[in-house]
Design a protein around this motif. Structure first.
Motif, short mmCIF file in Angstrom:
data_model
loop_
_atom_site.label_atom_id
_atom_site.label_comp_id
_atom_site.label_asym_id
_atom_site.label_seq_id
_atom_site.Cartn_x
_atom_site.Cartn_y
_atom_site.Cartn_z
N LEU A 1 19.82 26.01 35.78
CA LEU A 1 21.30 25.26 36.12
C LEU A 1 22.35 26.51 36.68
O LEU A 1 23.13 26.32 37.25
CB LEU A 1 21.73 24.60 35.01
N VAL B 1 23.98 7.28 21.89
CA VAL B 1 22.65 7.38 21.83
C VAL B 1 22.57 9.32 21.70
O VAL B 1 21.83 9.64 21.04
CB VAL B 1 22.18 6.93 23.20
N PRO B 2 23.41 10.00 22.65
CA PRO B 2 23.61 11.57 22.31
C PRO B 2 23.76 11.88 20.99
O PRO B 2 23.04 12.72 20.38
CB PRO B 2 24.65 11.93 23.24
N HIS C 1 30.42 19.10 22.72
CA HIS C 1 29.12 19.24 23.83
C HIS C 1 29.13 18.03 24.65
O HIS C 1 28.34 17.95 25.56
CB HIS C 1 28.36 19.83 23.12
N LEU C 2 29.83 16.68 24.30
CA LEU C 2 29.88 15.68 24.85
C LEU C 2 30.76 15.32 25.74
O LEU C 2 30.97 14.18 26.39
CB LEU C 2 29.55 14.54 23.66
N GLN C 3 31.66 16.19 26.26
CA GLN C 3 32.85 16.09 26.85
C GLN C 3 32.35 16.29 28.53
O GLN C 3 33.23 16.02 29.38
CB GLN C 3 33.76 17.42 26.91
N ALA C 4 31.04 16.63 28.80
CA ALA C 4 30.66 16.60 30.19
C ALA C 4 31.15 15.19 30.82
O ALA C 4 30.61 14.29 30.75
CB ALA C 4 29.20 16.94 30.39
N GLY C 5 31.61 15.52 32.34
CA GLY C 5 32.02 14.36 33.02
C GLY C 5 33.09 13.54 32.90
O GLY C 5 33.46 12.56 33.16
N GLU C 6 34.03 14.04 31.64
CA GLU C 6 35.29 13.38 31.39
C GLU C 6 36.68 14.30 31.59
O GLU C 6 36.56 15.35 31.65
CB GLU C 6 35.34 13.30 30.03
N MET D 1 27.64 3.59 24.27
CA MET D 1 26.56 3.66 24.44
C MET D 1 26.35 5.15 24.97
O MET D 1 25.21 5.96 24.38
CB MET D 1 25.83 2.80 25.57
N ARG D 2 27.23 5.48 25.90
CA ARG D 2 26.84 7.16 26.43
C ARG D 2 27.17 8.01 25.44
O ARG D 2 27.28 9.29 25.67
CB ARG D 2 27.62 6.90 27.85
N ASN E 1 28.70 19.33 13.61
CA ASN E 1 27.82 19.01 14.66
C ASN E 1 26.84 17.87 14.38
O ASN E 1 26.67 16.92 14.94
CB ASN E 1 27.27 19.97 15.23
#
Lengths: 209, 223
Positions: free
Chosen positions: A50, A5-6, A204-209, A1-2, A196
């Motif tokens: 940011l 969706v992105p 770009h979806l690696q944030a938090g891993e 899901m995480r 992409n």
């Protein structure tokens, strides 16, 4: 899901732009122009803080933990908040005289001084790297010398042919190589965009891993 | 949002100091040429702080303020709150456990830009560049063969082809005699980088001359 969706958001936003760019479909063209394009500008603008937030966090920690050279963090944060206060809270625009004073006194002069400092390092780099050890390095050395001599008035005063040679090198050799690089970069960009869009590239979806 | 107006008298009193501040910060930055010292470090940190603040102020003045004041408050375009919320989701990035929230705006921007680049906006300049590279090898001018332009066109087309071949194909494709092509490509690329390097040095030196001119002529009035 995480992740799904992105990836779906990426695909939908990208496909709307692709359709808008290639086809004439009224409601999609309208949606892209009226809503999607401004949405990117707005969201990017609101996200710009940011970087500033990270800067504040890093230098606040420097001060709180009294790390090495933490005193300079005071200078950085001081200038940051001073200019931010003048530009945002006091007058609300970049043309206000008080903000312009800080901008033209510090920011403009510091920027020009830092970039002019590069000329010393480039000359130093020339001295260390300009060695005719191979054909390739000889080509770089000879062409750089002709370009530098040809682009200054002293070169033309020494021999009228220097500016002509410099102009030929820039117009033919340099422009051609830059065009080749540019075509290559554009092809690479297009292939990366496809990756992409279809979700092969997920860096770009690696944030938090 | 109109902000507090600073009395113009204060600004007028400060303005004569501006060139001297410029001289001091320039000399402070150049002091690094001797060795790293506290004055340089102060200038360096002041530069980073003011540059970050300028980016924020520019964004606020050009994007955030008009969006809030004009578009939402005056024109009633309330849909703009959605992209604002999307942009604000990026601030979850530093918070462990909620970092995944920041993927939504990031994926939106990546997808949008990918789609944007896949349209004629990028494809058209590429095709234009390719077309402009297809130069005639035999050029005639008023019915007479133009040797100089023909040679230039031949070299131009050859350099573009060699550059593309060097970057697009693996080195192993060109073995034996074909290796000559790669060596030539490397040679012309180095020549082009030399031209770029020479032009770059000329640009930086002109910046340096500009700074000297500012100190000697504008402030000290020596020339």
């Amino acid at each position: 899901m995480r992740r799904t969706v992105p990836l779906t958001i990426s695909f939908v936003a990208g496909m709307i732009m692709v359709i808008d760019g290639w086809l004439k479909i009224g409601f999609i063209n309208n949606f892209a122009t009226r809503y999607l394009m401004p949405s990117v500008t707005i969201s990017v603008g609101w996200a710009a803080g940011l970087g500033a937030l990270n800067l504040i966090r890093l230098h606040s920690r420097n001060i709180a933990q009294k790390r090495l050279n933490y005193q300079y963090s005071f200078v950085l944060l001081g200038f940051f908040f001073l200019m931010l206060t003048c530009g945002v809270f006091l007058q609300g625009n970049t043309t206000a005289p008080f903000y312009q004073f800080f901008y033209s006194s510090f920011q403009v002069n510091l920027s020009a001084a830092v970039y002019s400092l590069n000329s010393f390092y480039l000359v130093s780099a020339c001295y260390r790297t300009f060695r005719a050890r191979s054909w390739e390095s000889t080509a770089l050395l000879v062409v750089a010398c002709f370009t530098m001599i040809g682009s200054v008035p002293m070169g033309a005063a020494m021999w009228g042919g220097f500016p002509v040679i410099q102009n030929w090198i820039v117009k033919v050799i340099n422009d051609a190589a830059i065009r080749g690089l540019s075509i290559g970069v554009t092809l690479g960009t297009l292939s990366q965009c496809v990756r992409n869009l279809v979700g092969i590239e997920r860096g770009h979806l690696q944030a938090g891993e | 949002m109109a902000g507090v107006q600073v009395p113009i008298g204060i600004v007028n009193a400060l303005n004569p100091l501006s060139p001297w501040i410029g001289v001091l910060v320039t000399l402070g930055v150049w002091s690094f040429l001797y060795k790293e010292n506290p004055v340089f470090r102060i200038c360096e940190h002041a530069y980073v702080g003011s540059a970050a603040a300028h980016t924020m102020v520019t964004t606020f003045a050009n994007n955030i303020k008009p969006g809030l004041v004009v578009d939402i408050a005056q024109n009633g375009e309330y849909w703009r709150i959605i992209p604002i919320l999307l942009g604000c989701m990026i601030y979850f990035q530093p918070f462990r456990g909620y970092t995944w929230v920041s993927r939504y705006p990031m994926s939106f921007w990546v997808g949008y830009n990918a789609g944007y680049n896949l349209t004629l906006r990028v494809a058209m300049p590429l095709l234009t560049e390719v077309r402009r590279t297809m130069l005639p090898i035999f050029v005639t001018n008023n019915g007479r063969f133009d040797l100089a332009t023909s040679i230039n066109n031949f070299i131009f087309t050859g350099v573009v082809t060699l550059t593309l071949a060097y970057f697009l194909f693996s080195m192993n494709v060109f073995k034996g005699r074909a290796g000559f092509m790669i060596r030539t490509a490397r040679l012309v690329l180095m020549a082009a980088f030399g031209a770029g390097f020479g032009t770059g040095i000329a640009n930086y030196v002109s910046l340096l001359i500009g700074r000297f001119d500012f100190i000697m002529s504008d402030v000290l009035k020596l020339f």
